[in-house]
Scaffold this active site. Structure first.
Site, PDB file in Angstrom:
ATOM      1  CG  HIS A 166      31.450 -65.775  -1.505  1.00  0.00           C
ATOM      2  ND1 HIS A 166      30.288 -66.507  -1.610  1.00  0.00           N
ATOM      3  CD2 HIS A 166      31.496 -65.366  -0.211  1.00  0.00           C
ATOM      4  CE1 HIS A 166      29.661 -66.536  -0.451  1.00  0.00           C
ATOM      5  NE2 HIS A 166      30.377 -65.855   0.425  1.00  0.00           N
ATOM      6  CB  SER A 292      19.254 -71.381  16.642  1.00  0.00           C
ATOM      7  OG  SER A 292      19.751 -70.125  16.212  1.00  0.00           O
ATOM      8  CG  ASP A 417      40.096 -89.190   8.478  1.00  0.00           C
ATOM      9  OD1 ASP A 417      41.225 -88.952   8.016  1.00  0.00           O
ATOM     10  OD2 ASP A 417      39.841 -90.202   9.169  1.00  0.00           O
TER      11      ASP A 417
END
Length: 474
Positions: A166, A292, A417
């Site tokens: 992180h 939101s 993909d």
């Protein structure tokens, strides 16, 4: 590793960038140092494949070589990811250092688990997906930045598990890297080019000079980590510059993992419910026209979690929420969209301890998240950040159940993909390290949100009831 119940490791590769690469060193910004000892971000992408492509012969002879070569080509653009985090004795702060022959660990594995069971969204053993994530090495003297595991489920599909440090990658950056690798892999399959050209929008910028630190937050956070290390090992002579991650152990015993979906219709229902209460409780404050999807998904999920935990474990009734705020558009100097590194900080919302379990909890929590985002937008992402460590310690000592948030419904993970179609499922595995919600865009609907959780099985049962019943409103 303890979690490889159904896993057979076939090979481990050290995938290096092409040999023409040069040594590279980059500093860490205060955004990076804030997350220095935090647990890795762990995510798995599941792909359903036809029998011909998921047959072991095809997988090992065709797919694995393409995945390796495309990963190597991708690392040429993301060179620091192949390096290590180190902390030189003469340096006040850690750095990332890449030298030739540094590489990324790539495990090739095979599972005899039922693929359909692993990818189901309903509650199942939390350990099933955990075994698909590779270990990320960290020691006193260095820390790896990413590690990858590709697991074949014969005649069903495969998974790609990534563990990322992180301190070097936030969610946006790690997703950008995966998208770049997937693009290179797909282009290799489609065109048989040896070295495809990466799309400009996937070309990363590692320019750390654009992150200004006039308040010396890098020093503040570095000193805070040194203080934490000293307190953690009070009777030992430890290296205060050690880089070993303080990873919380995954909650696997008696725990289940599940993914819940909020459709656009669901989010609209929650929005209307919250705004209706806003008019009642805050007549003197103008309410927003809409909230939101992030605010709505978090508030609704958080309240269901808190009420489920309190319903099973009566003594737990105080809750807090900390969420990641992206600073790319919230700093004085604009940060380019392709900036690669950390640009997020955690912010706590301002709620009363019992707000999460009140009848009007969804409204109270939604308003608090909305107000916090407004404050951050007005005053900046750095507002109050110096006290973040001490606030976490205080809340923990006072018995609060601190719920965190990871992932985003804006990353577009279901569009990734590698050349054999879009993911069947994407799972944020590291939500099992503590109490967290993992957000993703919906696979089935533009604008929908997926919420990933790991909870005690009894808590999850009650959560499921509350989550579904709460959406059955007129």
């Amino acid at each position: 590793m303890a979690f490889n119940n159904n896993i057979k490791i076939h090979e481990q590769f050290n995938v290096v960038p092409p040999s023409s690469t040069q040594p590279t060193t980059i500093p860490l910004t205060f955004f990076d140092i804030f997350w220095l000892k935090f647990h890795p971000v762990e995510r798995v992408f599941f792909y359903t494949l036809p029998n011909s492509q998921s047959h072991p012969t095809f997988f090992f002879q065709k797919l694995v070589p393409i995945l390796k070569s495309s990963l190597s080509l991708t690392l040429q653009h993301f060179l620091p990811l192949a390096g290590k985090i180190i902390w030189p004795s003469e340096s006040p702060q850690p750095i990332v250092q890449y030298t030739p022959n540094n590489g990324v660990s790539l495990l090739i594995a095979e599972s005899d688990a039922d693929f359909d069971r692993v990818i189901e969204k309903s509650p199942h053993e939390a350990s099933l997906s955990r075994s698909l994530i590779p270990h990320l090495e960290s020691t006193d003297s260095f820390a790896s930045i990413i590690s990858i595991q590709v697991t074949l489920f014969p005649n069903s599909g495969l998974s790609i598990g990534i563990s990322a440090h992180h301190a070097i990658l936030d969610g946006k950056s790690s997703t950008m890297f995966i998208k770049a690798w997937a693009y290179m892999c797909k282009k290799t399959i489609e065109t048989e080019e040896e070295s495809p050209t990466l799309l400009p929008e996937l070309e990363p910028s590692f320019n750390r000079e654009i992150i200004k630190d006039p308040n010396q937050l890098g020093v503040t956070f570095t000193n805070k980590w040194i203080e934490i290390i000293s307190k953690k090992f009070p009777n030992e002579k430890v290296n205060k510059k050690n880089l070993k991650i303080f990873a919380l152990e995954p909650k696997l015993e008696d725990s289940v993992r599940a993914t819940f979906k909020l459709t656009c219709e669901d989010l609209n229902k929650i929005n209307q419910m919250v705004l209706a209460k806003w008019e009642i409780f805050d007549k003197n404050e103008s309410k927003p026209n809409t909230l939101s999807s992030f605010v709505l998904a978090c508030a609704y999920s958080l309240v269901c979690i808190a009420k489920a935990i309190q319903g099973v474990e009566k003594e737990k009734e105080k809750f807090a929420f900390v969420f990641a705020v992206d600073g790319r558009r919230r700093l004085e100097s604009p940060i380019p969209n392709n900036y690669f590194g950390n640009c997020v900080l955690g912010h706590f919302i301002d709620t009363q301890p019992l707000d999460f379990i009140k009848e009007d909890g969804v409204y109270l929590v939604a308003k608090s998240i909305h107000d916090k985002i407004k404050i951050v937008n007005d005053k900046g992402i750095l507002e109050g950040v110096e006290e973040r460590f001490s606030k976490y310690s205080y809340l923990s000592s006072e018995g609060f159940q601190i719920i965190g948030q990871t992932g985003s419904n804006k990353f577009g993970v279901y569009g990734i993909d590698f050349g054999w179609g879009k993911p069947t499922k994407v799972e944020m595995i590291s939500v099992d390290r503590g109490l967290n919600i993992g957000l993703a865009d919906s696979k089935d609907e533009s604008g929908g949100v997926e919420v990933g959780l790991v909870l005690n099985k009894h808590v999850m049962n009650l959560f499921s009831i509350l989550f579904r019943e709460g959406l059955c409103i007129n």
